[in-house]
Scaffold this motif. Structure first.
Motif, short mmCIF file in Angstrom:
data_model
loop_
_atom_site.label_atom_id
_atom_site.label_comp_id
_atom_site.label_asym_id
_atom_site.label_seq_id
_atom_site.Cartn_x
_atom_site.Cartn_y
_atom_site.Cartn_z
N LYS A 426 17.48 27.68 15.14
CA LYS A 426 17.76 27.07 16.45
C LYS A 426 18.93 26.09 16.37
CE LYS A 426 15.78 27.54 19.74
NZ LYS A 426 16.01 28.48 20.85
N GLN A 429 21.94 28.15 16.88
CA GLN A 429 22.07 28.47 18.30
C GLN A 429 22.54 27.25 19.10
OE1 GLN A 429 18.09 30.08 19.03
NE2 GLN A 429 18.99 32.11 19.29
N LEU A 433 25.62 26.93 21.77
CA LEU A 433 25.48 26.43 23.14
C LEU A 433 26.47 25.30 23.41
CD1 LEU A 433 21.59 26.41 23.43
CD2 LEU A 433 23.17 27.98 24.57
N TYR A 437 29.55 25.41 26.28
CA TYR A 437 29.78 24.40 27.32
C TYR A 437 31.17 23.78 27.17
CZ TYR A 437 29.70 20.07 29.91
OH TYR A 437 30.03 19.04 30.76
N GLU A 444 24.83 25.37 34.04
CA GLU A 444 23.80 26.06 33.26
C GLU A 444 24.04 25.91 31.77
OE1 GLU A 444 21.88 30.54 32.72
OE2 GLU A 444 23.19 30.08 34.42
N ASN A 445 25.28 26.06 31.33
CA ASN A 445 25.59 25.86 29.91
C ASN A 445 25.28 24.43 29.48
OD1 ASN A 445 26.45 28.50 29.45
ND2 ASN A 445 28.57 28.03 30.00
N GLN A 448 21.41 24.01 29.22
CA GLN A 448 20.87 24.68 28.04
C GLN A 448 21.21 23.90 26.77
OE1 GLN A 448 22.03 28.77 27.82
NE2 GLN A 448 20.74 29.41 29.53
N TRP A 449 22.43 23.41 26.69
CA TRP A 449 22.84 22.65 25.52
C TRP A 449 22.01 21.38 25.38
CZ3 TRP A 449 27.47 18.91 25.76
CH2 TRP A 449 27.60 18.23 24.53
N LEU A 451 19.20 20.54 26.89
CA LEU A 451 17.77 20.81 26.80
C LEU A 451 17.39 21.17 25.36
CD1 LEU A 451 15.12 21.10 28.35
CD2 LEU A 451 15.70 23.48 28.78
N ASN A 452 18.21 21.96 24.69
CA ASN A 452 17.93 22.29 23.30
C ASN A 452 18.09 21.07 22.40
OD1 ASN A 452 17.59 25.40 22.38
ND2 ASN A 452 18.62 25.27 24.37
N TYR A 461 12.02 21.79 18.02
CA TYR A 461 11.95 23.09 18.69
C TYR A 461 10.51 23.64 18.73
CZ TYR A 461 16.97 22.96 17.75
OH TYR A 461 18.29 22.59 17.66
#
Length: 581
Positions: A426, A429, A433, A437, A444-445, A448-449, A451-452, A461
């Protein structure tokens, strides 16, 4: 009349005698000549020619015996007694004018070659029960279609180039031998065992046996594979827009399914250049243990029963995107993989030296490239640079490397190792992300960035619910401190009264400090407990009816309720993930 009959009889007798003589000569020509091994050595020692050639003979080893086995000095002593001449010897072996020794279609039983020092040794289409090279030195060895019905042994020898093409051995053992040039075994049949012990390969190796026995075993132990010095750049437009130096240090390319493959305590050394180890084929069992792996290991094979990979010191990359593990009870440990060592790779460009592929190379360059790469051009993908993140296919292959290891850990019940693998996957990943961005933008990018990032910080995670509880307690305490400075309907004393009690406590009075301290402590404790209760109630979103505070704290309470709902949802998912592992 009688004279004519006598003439005919005489002619018949002469014809019969002639036929008998001719038949004897023919049989003599058809029977292979027999030569003692000591005679060949006599020729090597005495000949003034640079080339000696022996063809279509049966060779008898009249030198080797139990007393001379594995002892070059005993071998030379026995040889001297047989040929009755002085044998000139130095540290390189027997001194001779002969540079090339050719053995073609020779037949023998137990043949041992000791202490020869040649530039070129060629053995073609021979048939032996056992063949041994002991204390040998040669610049080039070429073996083609040699049949050894028992065991071919190479021991304590030194060769530069060594080629073994389409030979056939029941067993093949290599001990304490140095190959300073390229070693190439291609489609040589092994019916039982192929072992390499305590040896050294300095300029690359292609080990491509064809296993055919009912039980076949391949082992490499305590052997060193040094970095390839050759550095000819190559342009492959289907792999890279620029010219790249490709180096495949060693290829284990098995053309059939060996029952057991083992790599123990070997060293695959690298330098500033990228060196690759390529393993292909289909194995029943494979164990890779105790190795020093500085080069990049590309494990592109299938394991049917068991895969063991443990106690290795890995500083290169591990390319496992093409690894297929069908068996259970595999043994691996995370500490070998920790530190973003997984990688992906482009599909090797097989036979790129073929002019039909469109690569225009000179014959000299083709020869260099072949030894430098074994005809496999491998480019490692690590998912570190912006350019790499543009390639979604290779990025997915990188994630697949992690997933194969994660799946194995999970099947074995190695919860901690599986969690470490998942977290690092993760993290890779997360880098992608962030790149998306920063490069393309978009809400959205961004979500996601970020939030991760939050999931990484809060629960690793979803793999660490204990960390989520610790952080949640910290969040509740932080908001409680904030609420302490704001009025609450639950407080029995106002904040103004607490301040007044504090002033009384610090002022000198006739009654001492004890009673003012009790009043101050009681009011302070109740107010702090109420603030903590308010924070906890808001965090777990149990509900109030009406929020028991005013001003800014009322709105902060609502905000905390949203944060608590989100974090508790993540915690719940993380807890279930670990409980149901």
């Amino acid at each position: 009349m009688r004279t004519a009959l006598r003439n005919h009889a005489a002619c018949g007798i002469l014809f019969l005698l002639f036929s008998m003589v001719y038949a004897g000569q023919l049989n003599a020509q058809q029977s292979p000549k027999t030569i003692n091994l000591s005679e060949i050595y006599r020729d090597v020692i005495q000949s003034q020619n640079e080339t000696l050639s022996y063809k279509d003979m049966t060779v008898v080893d009249d030198i080797s015996s139990n007393n001379t086995a594995n002892d070059p000095n005993a071998f030379l002593t026995k040889l001297k007694a047989l040929i009755n001449i002085e044998i000139p010897v130095d540290s390189g072996g027997i001194i001779s004018h002969v540079k090339t020794l050719y053995l073609g279609n020779m037949v023998g039983k137990n043949i041992a070659l000791f202490s020869l020092n040649l530039e070129y040794l060629q053995i073609v289409s021979g048939e032996f029960k056992q063949l041994t090279f002991q204390n040998m030195k040669a610049d080039t060895v070429y073996m083609d279609s040699v049949l050894v019905k028992d065991t071919f042994i190479i021991d304590d020898s030194a060769f530069n180039e060594f080629s073994d093409i389409q030979s056939d051995y029941t067993n093949h053992f290599i001990y304490s031998t140095v190959f300073t040039g390229y070693y190439n075994m291609y489609r040589t049949k092994i019916h039982q065992e192929f072992y390499i012990f305590d040896s050294r390969f300095k300029e690359g190796a292609h080990i491509g046996p064809h296993f055919e026995g009912t039980f076949t075993d391949f082992l490499v132990e305590n052997t060193v594979f040094e970095p390839i010095d050759s550095a000819l750049p190559l342009y492959l437009p289907d792999i890279s827009p620029d010219s790249v130096v490709y180096k495949t240090q060693v290829v284990f390319n098995f053309f059939s399914e060996p029952d057991q493959v083992s790599l123990y305590d070997n060293s695959f050394l690298s330098n500033s250049d990228e060196q690759h180890i390529l393993m292909t084929g289909r194995y029943d069992q494979i164990a890779i243990s105790g190795n020093t792996i500085q080069s990049h290991l590309y494990a592109a094979f299938t394991v049917n029963t068991r895969f063991d990979f443990y106690e290795n010191e890995v500083s290169g990359n591990l390319i496992l995107s093409d690894l297929i593990i069908n068996g259970k009870n595999n043994e691996m440990h995370w500490q070998q993989f920790d530190g973003f060592k997984f990688a992906a790779a482009t599909i090797p460009a097989d036979m790129f030296t073929d002019p039909n592929m469109g690569y225009d190379l000179s014959e000299d360059d083709i020869d260099i490239i072949f030894r430098q790469t074994s005809n496999f051009a491998i480019k490692t993908y690590r998912g570190l640079t912006d350019e790499e993140f543009e390639d979604d296919d290779l990025f997915q292959r990188l994630i697949s490397s992690y997933y194969r290891v994660y799946k194995t850990f999970k099947e074995n019940g190695q919860i901690t190792d599986a969690n470490h693998t998942y977290v690092e996957m993760k993290d890779v990943q997360l880098r992608q992300l962030k790149y998306k961005y920063k490069t393309y933008g978009g809400l959205e990018n961004f979500i996601q960035w970020r939030l991760n990032q939050l999931l990484r910080f809060y629960t690793d995670y979803g793999t660490n619910p204990a960390r989520a509880i610790r952080i949640s307690i910290f969040v509740v305490a932080l908001f409680a401190i904030f609420y302490f400075f704001f009025p609450s309907e639950w407080d029995t004393k106002s904040k103004a009264q607490l301040i007044a009690d504090y002033k009384v406590f610090i002022e000198k009075n006739d009654h001492g400090y004890f009673k003012p301290f009790l009043r101050l402590s009681g009011g302070f404790t109740v107010s702090l407990v109420n603030a903590f209760t308010l924070s906890l109630n808001s965090f777990v979103t149990l509900g109030f009816g009406s929020i028991p505070t005013t001003g800014l704290a009322r709105y902060v309470c609502i905000l905390q309720g949203f944060i608590g709902w989100f974090l508790l949802s993540v915690f719940t998912a993380s807890l279930i993930n670990q409980v149901m592992f």
